[in-house]
Scaffold this motif. Structure first.
Motif, PDB file in Angstrom:
ATOM      1  N   GLY A  85       0.846  -1.195   0.000  1.00  0.00           N
ATOM      2  CA  GLY A  85       0.000   0.000   0.000  1.00  0.00           C
ATOM      3  C   GLY A  85       0.879   1.242   0.000  1.00  0.00           C
ATOM      4  N   ILE A  86       0.275   2.384   0.235  1.00  0.00           N
ATOM      5  CA  ILE A  86       1.036   3.624   0.167  1.00  0.00           C
ATOM      6  C   ILE A  86       2.177   3.622   1.186  1.00  0.00           C
ATOM      7  N   SER A  87       1.962   3.006   2.334  1.00  0.00           N
ATOM      8  CA  SER A  87       3.016   2.962   3.360  1.00  0.00           C
ATOM      9  C   SER A  87       4.160   2.068   2.915  1.00  0.00           C
ATOM     10  N   ARG A 133      -5.243   0.166  -0.393  1.00  0.00           N
ATOM     11  CA  ARG A 133      -6.573   0.796  -0.343  1.00  0.00           C
ATOM     12  C   ARG A 133      -6.623   2.090  -1.127  1.00  0.00           C
ATOM     13  N   VAL A 134      -5.511   2.789  -1.214  1.00  0.00           N
ATOM     14  CA  VAL A 134      -5.516   4.075  -1.915  1.00  0.00           C
ATOM     15  C   VAL A 134      -5.883   3.878  -3.388  1.00  0.00           C
ATOM     16  N   ALA A 135      -5.458   2.754  -3.949  1.00  0.00           N
ATOM     17  CA  ALA A 135      -5.772   2.481  -5.358  1.00  0.00           C
ATOM     18  C   ALA A 135      -7.277   2.360  -5.577  1.00  0.00           C
ATOM     19  N   MET A 151       0.747 -11.238  -5.045  1.00  0.00           N
ATOM     20  CA  MET A 151       0.104 -12.494  -4.645  1.00  0.00           C
ATOM     21  C   MET A 151       1.047 -13.289  -3.739  1.00  0.00           C
ATOM     22  N   ALA A 152       1.783 -12.539  -2.920  1.00  0.00           N
ATOM     23  CA  ALA A 152       2.813 -13.163  -2.097  1.00  0.00           C
ATOM     24  C   ALA A 152       2.581 -12.864  -0.621  1.00  0.00           C
ATOM     25  N   GLU A 153       2.985 -13.814   0.202  1.00  0.00           N
ATOM     26  CA  GLU A 153       2.870 -13.619   1.644  1.00  0.00           C
ATOM     27  C   GLU A 153       4.091 -14.187   2.352  1.00  0.00           C
ATOM     28  N   VAL A 154       4.326 -13.647   3.542  1.00  0.00           N
ATOM     29  CA  VAL A 154       5.420 -14.151   4.365  1.00  0.00           C
ATOM     30  C   VAL A 154       4.892 -15.343   5.150  1.00  0.00           C
ATOM     31  N   ASN A 181     -11.524   7.192  -5.034  1.00  0.00           N
ATOM     32  CA  ASN A 181     -11.832   8.044  -6.179  1.00  0.00           C
ATOM     33  C   ASN A 181     -10.892   9.245  -6.197  1.00  0.00           C
ATOM     34  N   LYS A 182     -10.890   9.974  -5.095  1.00  0.00           N
ATOM     35  CA  LYS A 182     -10.004  11.132  -4.961  1.00  0.00           C
ATOM     36  C   LYS A 182      -9.519  11.148  -3.537  1.00  0.00           C
ATOM     37  N   TYR A 183      -8.388  11.816  -3.302  1.00  0.00           N
ATOM     38  CA  TYR A 183      -8.090  11.976  -1.885  1.00  0.00           C
ATOM     39  C   TYR A 183      -7.939  13.402  -1.412  1.00  0.00           C
ATOM     40  N   TRP A 228       6.744  -3.767   8.438  1.00  0.00           N
ATOM     41  CA  TRP A 228       5.427  -4.402   8.354  1.00  0.00           C
ATOM     42  C   TRP A 228       4.385  -3.310   8.071  1.00  0.00           C
ATOM     43  N   ALA A 229       3.847  -3.314   6.853  1.00  0.00           N
ATOM     44  CA  ALA A 229       2.942  -2.235   6.435  1.00  0.00           C
ATOM     45  C   ALA A 229       1.710  -2.822   5.769  1.00  0.00           C
ATOM     46  N   THR A 230       1.042  -3.712   6.513  1.00  0.00           N
ATOM     47  CA  THR A 230      -0.074  -4.444   5.900  1.00  0.00           C
ATOM     48  C   THR A 230      -1.420  -3.728   6.027  1.00  0.00           C
ATOM     49  N   GLY A 231      -1.412  -2.504   6.550  1.00  0.00           N
ATOM     50  CA  GLY A 231      -2.598  -1.649   6.435  1.00  0.00           C
ATOM     51  C   GLY A 231      -3.829  -2.087   7.198  1.00  0.00           C
ATOM     52  N   TRP A 232      -4.962  -1.814   6.586  1.00  0.00           N
ATOM     53  CA  TRP A 232      -6.255  -1.917   7.277  1.00  0.00           C
ATOM     54  C   TRP A 232      -7.312  -2.546   6.392  1.00  0.00           C
ATOM     55  N   ARG A 233      -8.442  -2.857   7.022  1.00  0.00           N
ATOM     56  CA  ARG A 233      -9.654  -3.237   6.290  1.00  0.00           C
ATOM     57  C   ARG A 233     -10.807  -2.468   6.924  1.00  0.00           C
ATOM     58  N   PRO A 269      -4.713   4.310  12.840  1.00  0.00           N
ATOM     59  CA  PRO A 269      -5.539   4.753  11.723  1.00  0.00           C
ATOM     60  C   PRO A 269      -5.174   6.183  11.340  1.00  0.00           C
ATOM     61  N   VAL A 270      -4.605   6.365  10.163  1.00  0.00           N
ATOM     62  CA  VAL A 270      -4.165   7.700   9.750  1.00  0.00           C
ATOM     63  C   VAL A 270      -4.454   7.942   8.273  1.00  0.00           C
ATOM     64  N   ASP A 271      -4.236   9.174   7.843  1.00  0.00           N
ATOM     65  CA  ASP A 271      -4.422   9.546   6.450  1.00  0.00           C
ATOM     66  C   ASP A 271      -3.179   9.198   5.633  1.00  0.00           C
ATOM     67  N   VAL A 272      -3.234   9.481   4.351  1.00  0.00           N
ATOM     68  CA  VAL A 272      -2.131   9.126   3.455  1.00  0.00           C
ATOM     69  C   VAL A 272      -0.861   9.898   3.806  1.00  0.00           C
ATOM     70  N   ALA A 273      -1.005  11.194   4.041  1.00  0.00           N
ATOM     71  CA  ALA A 273       0.175  12.009   4.326  1.00  0.00           C
ATOM     72  C   ALA A 273       0.921  11.479   5.552  1.00  0.00           C
ATOM     73  N   LYS A 290       0.211  -9.082  -0.875  1.00  0.00           N
ATOM     74  CA  LYS A 290      -0.742 -10.202  -0.884  1.00  0.00           C
ATOM     75  C   LYS A 290      -1.641 -10.194  -2.122  1.00  0.00           C
ATOM     76  N   GLU A 291      -2.076  -8.997  -2.518  1.00  0.00           N
ATOM     77  CA  GLU A 291      -2.989  -8.893  -3.660  1.00  0.00           C
ATOM     78  C   GLU A 291      -2.215  -8.991  -4.981  1.00  0.00           C
ATOM     79  N   ALA A 292      -2.958  -8.971  -6.077  1.00  0.00           N
ATOM     80  CA  ALA A 292      -2.344  -9.095  -7.398  1.00  0.00           C
ATOM     81  C   ALA A 292      -1.823  -7.753  -7.921  1.00  0.00           C
TER      82      ALA A 292
HETATM   83  C1  LIG Z   1     -13.436   5.732   3.225  1.00  0.00           C
HETATM   84  C2  LIG Z   1     -12.024   6.170   3.358  1.00  0.00           C
HETATM   85  C3  LIG Z   1     -11.576   7.218   2.598  1.00  0.00           C
HETATM   86  C4  LIG Z   1     -10.273   7.680   2.741  1.00  0.00           C
HETATM   87  N1  LIG Z   1      -9.897   8.748   2.035  1.00  0.00           N
HETATM   88  C5  LIG Z   1      -8.674   9.273   2.254  1.00  0.00           C
HETATM   89  C6  LIG Z   1      -8.291  10.481   1.609  1.00  0.00           C
HETATM   90  O1  LIG Z   1      -9.077  11.044   0.846  1.00  0.00           O
HETATM   91  N2  LIG Z   1      -7.075  11.028   1.891  1.00  0.00           N
HETATM   92  C7  LIG Z   1      -6.205  10.427   2.763  1.00  0.00           C
HETATM   93  O2  LIG Z   1      -5.126  10.966   3.015  1.00  0.00           O
HETATM   94  N3  LIG Z   1      -6.521   9.248   3.377  1.00  0.00           N
HETATM   95  C8  LIG Z   1      -7.732   8.677   3.143  1.00  0.00           C
HETATM   96  N4  LIG Z   1      -8.070   7.510   3.761  1.00  0.00           N
HETATM   97  C9  LIG Z   1      -7.031   6.813   4.564  1.00  0.00           C
HETATM   98  C10 LIG Z   1      -6.122   5.945   3.644  1.00  0.00           C
HETATM   99  O3  LIG Z   1      -6.919   4.962   3.029  1.00  0.00           O
HETATM  100  C11 LIG Z   1      -5.007   5.302   4.445  1.00  0.00           C
HETATM  101  O4  LIG Z   1      -4.240   6.314   5.038  1.00  0.00           O
HETATM  102  C12 LIG Z   1      -4.078   4.445   3.574  1.00  0.00           C
HETATM  103  O5  LIG Z   1      -4.777   3.436   2.926  1.00  0.00           O
HETATM  104  C13 LIG Z   1      -2.980   3.808   4.417  1.00  0.00           C
HETATM  105  O6  LIG Z   1      -2.128   3.051   3.626  1.00  0.00           O
HETATM  106  P1  LIG Z   1      -1.359   1.743   4.143  1.00  0.00           P
HETATM  107  O7  LIG Z   1      -0.367   1.402   3.135  1.00  0.00           O
HETATM  108  O8  LIG Z   1      -0.915   1.947   5.539  1.00  0.00           O
HETATM  109  O9  LIG Z   1      -2.498   0.625   4.191  1.00  0.00           O
HETATM  110  P2  LIG Z   1      -3.279  -0.088   2.972  1.00  0.00           P
HETATM  111  O10 LIG Z   1      -3.731   0.901   1.997  1.00  0.00           O
HETATM  112  O11 LIG Z   1      -4.302  -0.929   3.632  1.00  0.00           O
HETATM  113  O12 LIG Z   1      -2.205  -1.029   2.295  1.00  0.00           O
HETATM  114  C14 LIG Z   1      -1.791  -2.231   2.891  1.00  0.00           C
HETATM  115  C15 LIG Z   1      -1.322  -3.194   1.834  1.00  0.00           C
HETATM  116  O13 LIG Z   1      -0.830  -4.376   2.469  1.00  0.00           O
HETATM  117  C16 LIG Z   1      -1.363  -5.507   1.801  1.00  0.00           C
HETATM  118  N5  LIG Z   1      -1.384  -6.619   2.775  1.00  0.00           N
HETATM  119  C17 LIG Z   1      -2.259  -6.817   3.775  1.00  0.00           C
HETATM  120  N6  LIG Z   1      -1.945  -7.918   4.466  1.00  0.00           N
HETATM  121  C18 LIG Z   1      -0.850  -8.434   3.878  1.00  0.00           C
HETATM  122  C19 LIG Z   1      -0.048  -9.566   4.143  1.00  0.00           C
HETATM  123  N7  LIG Z   1      -0.320 -10.386   5.167  1.00  0.00           N
HETATM  124  N8  LIG Z   1       1.024  -9.800   3.359  1.00  0.00           N
HETATM  125  C20 LIG Z   1       1.299  -8.977   2.324  1.00  0.00           C
HETATM  126  N9  LIG Z   1       0.573  -7.884   2.026  1.00  0.00           N
HETATM  127  C21 LIG Z   1      -0.485  -7.614   2.796  1.00  0.00           C
HETATM  128  C22 LIG Z   1      -2.708  -5.061   1.343  1.00  0.00           C
HETATM  129  O14 LIG Z   1      -3.166  -5.872   0.290  1.00  0.00           O
HETATM  130  C23 LIG Z   1      -2.420  -3.634   0.901  1.00  0.00           C
HETATM  131  O15 LIG Z   1      -1.976  -3.588  -0.418  1.00  0.00           O
HETATM  132  C24 LIG Z   1      -9.375   7.038   3.643  1.00  0.00           C
HETATM  133  C25 LIG Z   1      -9.837   5.951   4.397  1.00  0.00           C
HETATM  134  C26 LIG Z   1     -11.165   5.524   4.281  1.00  0.00           C
HETATM  135  C27 LIG Z   1     -11.656   4.438   5.162  1.00  0.00           C
END
Ligand SMILES: Cc1cc2nc3c(=O)[nH]c(=O)nc-3n(C[C@H](O)[C@H](O)[C@H](O)COP(=O)(O)OP(=O)(O)OC[C@H]3O[C@@H](n4cnc5c(N)ncnc54)[C@H](O)[C@@H]3O)c2cc1C
Lengths: 418, 388
Positions: free
Chosen positions: A15-17, A44-46, A80-83, A49-51, A190-195, A394-398, A37-39
């Motif tokens: 993801g973006i992190s 989630r940023v992908a 499509m890979a995992e640890v 629509n807009k941020y 470790w940057a596996t993000g959120w759901r 839980p934080v924004d993209v920046a 993990k995904e293809a």
């Molecule tokens: C409705 C909504 C709207 C938002 N809009 C904005 C916005 O307009 N502007 C903004 O700044 N922020 C916005 N955000 C917040 C933004 O989505 C997050 O800040 C951002 O997604 C964080 O990125 P990340 O890489 O930490 O996590 P993620 O985007 O979740 O990326 C994590 C990645 O890790 C992968 N992954 C997960 N588990 C594994 C594993 N076990 N092994 C390998 N890979 C794995 C996932 O497939 C994913 O690709 C919004 C959030 C929500 C809920």
């Protein structure tokens, strides 16, 4: 394949992190392995629509990162890979990676001939199941890498053979099997993000029963030009354009029955999505039901701007039961605490502002990192495993990008012997 | 607008009466928005805003003592179950009522009710010696130290002519199963659940003490309750007062007996399409949702109908929290919504597992003039009919 280098790091999550951490570390001269993990990369940023706050489409930001990855020989990424296993100690980890078969090799040009040959369909994971994809599909219009994926459940069928035959480039390889390999790395980011929080758990909102109650992440897909409706925000029940839309804040958040914490971004996400609705239909009206609007720092400006739009009504009061009328409208009731009036409004569409749940909320992790009571990874100094982005809080993209940059620096420190 | 004053003394007094969690509230307003009063029109619905009432309590401010506001809550638990801060809203309502009732501020319509409970040990104006009249001709066993279960029959089913059928049906079912059970009789008193909810703490303590002493003296170990209200107060409130027994609601026991093969519902009954109404005190308050459904489903030919608001989201009949004694104009009764829902789903019968619910739903069915097409029953009556 076994790699040996003591100046390398592993980044888990694309993801973006994860992308930011990988690029920053690679551009500082380090060998980086990125495991997603995904293809596709982008997380989630992908799928937005807009941020906010600038309201630019995510593709421009992501494109730059993808280009930096493509152009940097020090980053190797695996989709499509995992640890599966991690052993060793900080500065000297042995990691086992498993890659699932994509059944489509690098010869794929995304021409789409395979898709034409496919007959069966599945709920589209990229669009949260709003529409369907064929059994061989491109994860998204602008996905990176731009390559098809084949649904493993059709392996062994006649359909799979037809798909293979349809490819002019010999890119369909039905004999692919899962592959495992080992890497040696000094540190792991470790940057596996959120759901999104499972909205169906909030029984009184009727998500999953009332088709016109959707979640904020689904709203991003509806509004996206590459989404299931090609950017048209419509009522799921009948496909009609929307005139009156409700946003329900803290749908599960700040609630000890669901998520006890504030996700910090949902207020801004709804304010942003209000602009999607109004830009598309200038006659539309938007109601936002809130407990408190949390728009920290500079984001206050964005809040004030949306708030001052006469088409936007803010109601201070957490919404109660959402009732679906026989007319197909959904009724939201809440007390407007500013004037003490109990309001009932009919809407075409109700959007639940659900919060972010760390991907590490349940299940075992292949690494020993402590988690807090909500499943977010805790800072673990000295362990060589560094959390970054939304898996930590839980934080924004920046903020994710800043956190990832800091994580990259800390990871680099493990690559030099002290 | 007149100025309002914050009173620390009043606030502390309310907290002392049992509203310990009143200060946890963050004023999100979910309670008001989820309150069943939102579903009906009328004066009470307009005046009663639980969020606001608690806010007044939080600050010890005047305004909550208006009877229409203070006694409106039916303690259904919808707000408590979903409160984001875990505020024990019903306890706070009870404490706020107690702060007024304790000082003699009992609403006129409730005086005879509480008076009867004081004098007769039941709120239904029935003389104590008439508590066992319903048993005539049934040969109900007496509880003795070697009896396994003590059957505690809700006052409503001892005195209300319609409700006695519940007591009789339960006795018939228990007898058919062959288990050891018995009643104590005239010395039993009302469990006091509703009295406490009305804010009469002193009366509740008196009733509870009298029951605890009686049950312990008689050697009670296990209790079957006919009403979910008695079940709830015996399991949730009596233990801290010294009443600790194994308590079971009759639906739980019957499911067990059914599984053990000691009971069998083999006879088809007159109605097939049956809707089930979850009583608040059985469902939301005690988490018993499946047992009544399983019992119904075991009757040959029965088609179980789920109402729109069921299980955790069940809509209150409006009979809890002392509301069974409230006069509510037609068109403002929650029960009417249940009747309409059941009728729309073409149910021939609406059954429930609580005497209060049965009472409220029966009234609602009558006021909507639906008795011909929709029969209101209590589950035990249906089960007794299905016995061979
Ligand atoms: C409705 C909504 C709207 C938002 N809009 C904005 C916005 O307009 N502007 C903004 O700044 N922020 C916005 N955000 C917040 C933004 O989505 C997050 O800040 C951002 O997604 C964080 O990125 P990340 O890489 O930490 O996590 P993620 O985007 O979740 O990326 C994590 C990645 O890790 C992968 N992954 C997960 N588990 C594994 C594993 N076990 N092994 C390998 N890979 C794995 C996932 O497939 C994913 O690709 C919004 C959030 C929500 C809920």
């Amino acid at each position: 394949m076994t790699e040996t280098t003591n100046r390398s790091i592993l980044v888990v999550g694309g993801g973006i992190s994860g992308l930011s951490a990988a690029i920053e570390a690679a551009e500082a001269g380090c060998q980086v392995y990125l495991v997603e993990k995904e293809a596709y990369l982008g997380g989630r940023v992908a799928r937005m629509n807009k941020y906010f706050p600038k309201l630019c489409p995510p593709n421009c930001g992501l494109e730059i990162n993808f280009r930096r990855i493509k152009n940097n020989p020090r980053v190797r990424f695996f989709t499509m890979a995992e640890v599966v296993k991690v052993s060793g100690s900080p500065g000297d980890f042995d990691v086992t990676i498993r890659v699932s078969p994509r059944y489509i090799n690098e010869k794929c040009t995304a021409c789409g001939k395979c898709e034409e040959a496919a007959t069966s369909t599945f709920p589209n994971p990229f669009n949260y199941g709003i529409d369907l994809v064929k059994s061989v599909y491109l994860p998204a219009d602008f996905c990176f890498p731009l390559r098809y994926v084949l649904n493993p459940t059709i392996i062994g069928t006649e359909e799979a053979e037809k798909i293979k035959a349809a490819c002019p480039y010999n890119a369909v390889d039905l004999s692919m099997t899962p592959k495992e390999f080992d890497l040696k790395v000094s540190a792991i980011v470790w940057a596996t993000g959120w759901r999104p929080y499972y909205a169906e758990k909030i029984l009184y909102y009727g998500f999953g029963k009332n088709p016109d109650v959707i979640t904020n992440v689904m709203m991003e897909r509806y509004a996206s030009p590459d989404g299931p409706t090609r950017g048209q925000i419509v009522r799921p029940s009948d496909g009609k354009p929307v005139e009156k839309v409700a946003f329900i804040q803290c749908a599960g958040s700040r609630d000890e029955n669901h998520l006890p914490y504030c996700s910090g971004i949902c207020c801004l996400a709804s304010l942003k999505q209000a602009t999607y609705v109004l830009d598309q239909n200038p006659e539309a009206r938007v109601f936002i039901y809130y407990i408190d609007i949390r728009a920290l720092g500079r984001y206050e400006d964005f809040f004030v701007k949306v708030q001052s739009d006469p088409r936007v009504t803010l109601i201070k009061g957490k919404a109660g039961e959402i009732q679906r009328l026989s007319s197909g409208k959904s009724v939201v009731q809440a007390e407007d605490q500013i004037n003490g009036i109990i309001t009932k409004e009919e809407f075409d569409l109700v959007v639940l502002a659900t919060g972010m749940v760390p991907s590490t909320v349940d299940g075992e992790l292949p690494v020993a990192v402590a988690r807090d009571s909500n499943g977010f990874l805790l800072d673990s100094d000295g362990t060589g495993i560094i959390a970054a982005g939304c898996v930590k809080q839980p934080v924004d993209v920046a903020t994710s990008v800043q956190d990832a940059t800091a994580a990259a620096l800390r990871a680099l420190q493990f690559t030099v012997r002290r | 607008m007149e100025p309002k004053y914050v009173s620390r003394e009043m606030r502390d007094y309310i907290i002392e009466m049992g509203a310990e969690t009143i200060t946890w509230c963050m004023q999100c307003g979910l309670c008001t928005a989820l309150c069943p009063w939102r579903l009906v029109p009328g004066e009470t619905s307009e005046k009663f805003n639980i969020r606001r009432m608690l806010r007044l309590g939080q600050m010890g401010m005047e305004g909550f003592e208006d009877e229409t506001v203070l006694f409106a809550c039916s303690t259904c638990g919808m707000c408590v179950k979903n409160c984001p801060r875990g505020v024990k809203i019903i306890d706070n309502v009870r404490a706020m009522r107690a702060s007024i009732v304790g000082g003699g501020g009992v609403p006129a319509n409730l005086r005879p009710i509480l008076g009867s409970a004081h004098a007769n040990g039941n709120p239904w104006a029935g003389p104590r010696e008439k508590r066992t009249v319903w048993q005539e001709g049934l040969d109900v066993p007496r509880f003795s130290p070697d009896t396994e279960y003590f059957l505690f029959v809700c006052c409503h089913s001892c005195y209300d002519p319609r409700s006695t059928k519940i007591a009789k049906s339960i006795v018939k079912l228990l007898k058919a199963s062959g288990i050891s059970f018995g009643v104590i009789g005239e010395e039993e008193s009302c469990c006091g659940e509703s009295m406490r909810k009305l804010g009469d703490e002193e009366l509740f303590q008196k009733l509870a003490q009298s029951n605890i002493e009686l049950f312990n003296k008689k050697g009670v170990k296990k209790i079957i309750t006919t009403s979910p209200h008695c079940y709830w107060v015996f399991t949730e409130e009596y233990p801290t007062l010294g009443g600790e027994w194994e308590v079971i609601h009759y639906t739980q026991l019957l499911v067990k007996l059914l599984e053990e093969g000691k009971l069998k519902f083999s006879k088809e009954i007159s109605k097939r399409k049956i809707a089930y109404h979850d009583p608040c005190y059985l469902g939301r308050h005690s988490d018993i949702y499946d047992e009544p459904r399983n019992l119904l489903a075991s009757i040959p030919g029965v088609e179980l109908i789920e109402l729109d608001r069921c299980r955790d989201l069940s809509l209150c009949c409006a009979g809890g929290g002392g509301r069974i004694w409230a006069e509510v104009p037609m068109g403002e009764r929650f029960g009417e919504l249940r009747i309409v829902d059941a009728a729309e789903k073409n149910a021939q019968m609406l059954t429930t597992a609580c005497p209060y619910c049965m009472n409220m739903l029966t009234d609602a069915c009558k006021s909507l003039n639906k008795q011909e097409s929709l029969e209101i029953t209590e589950l035990s009556e249906v089960l007794a009919e299905a016995l061979e």
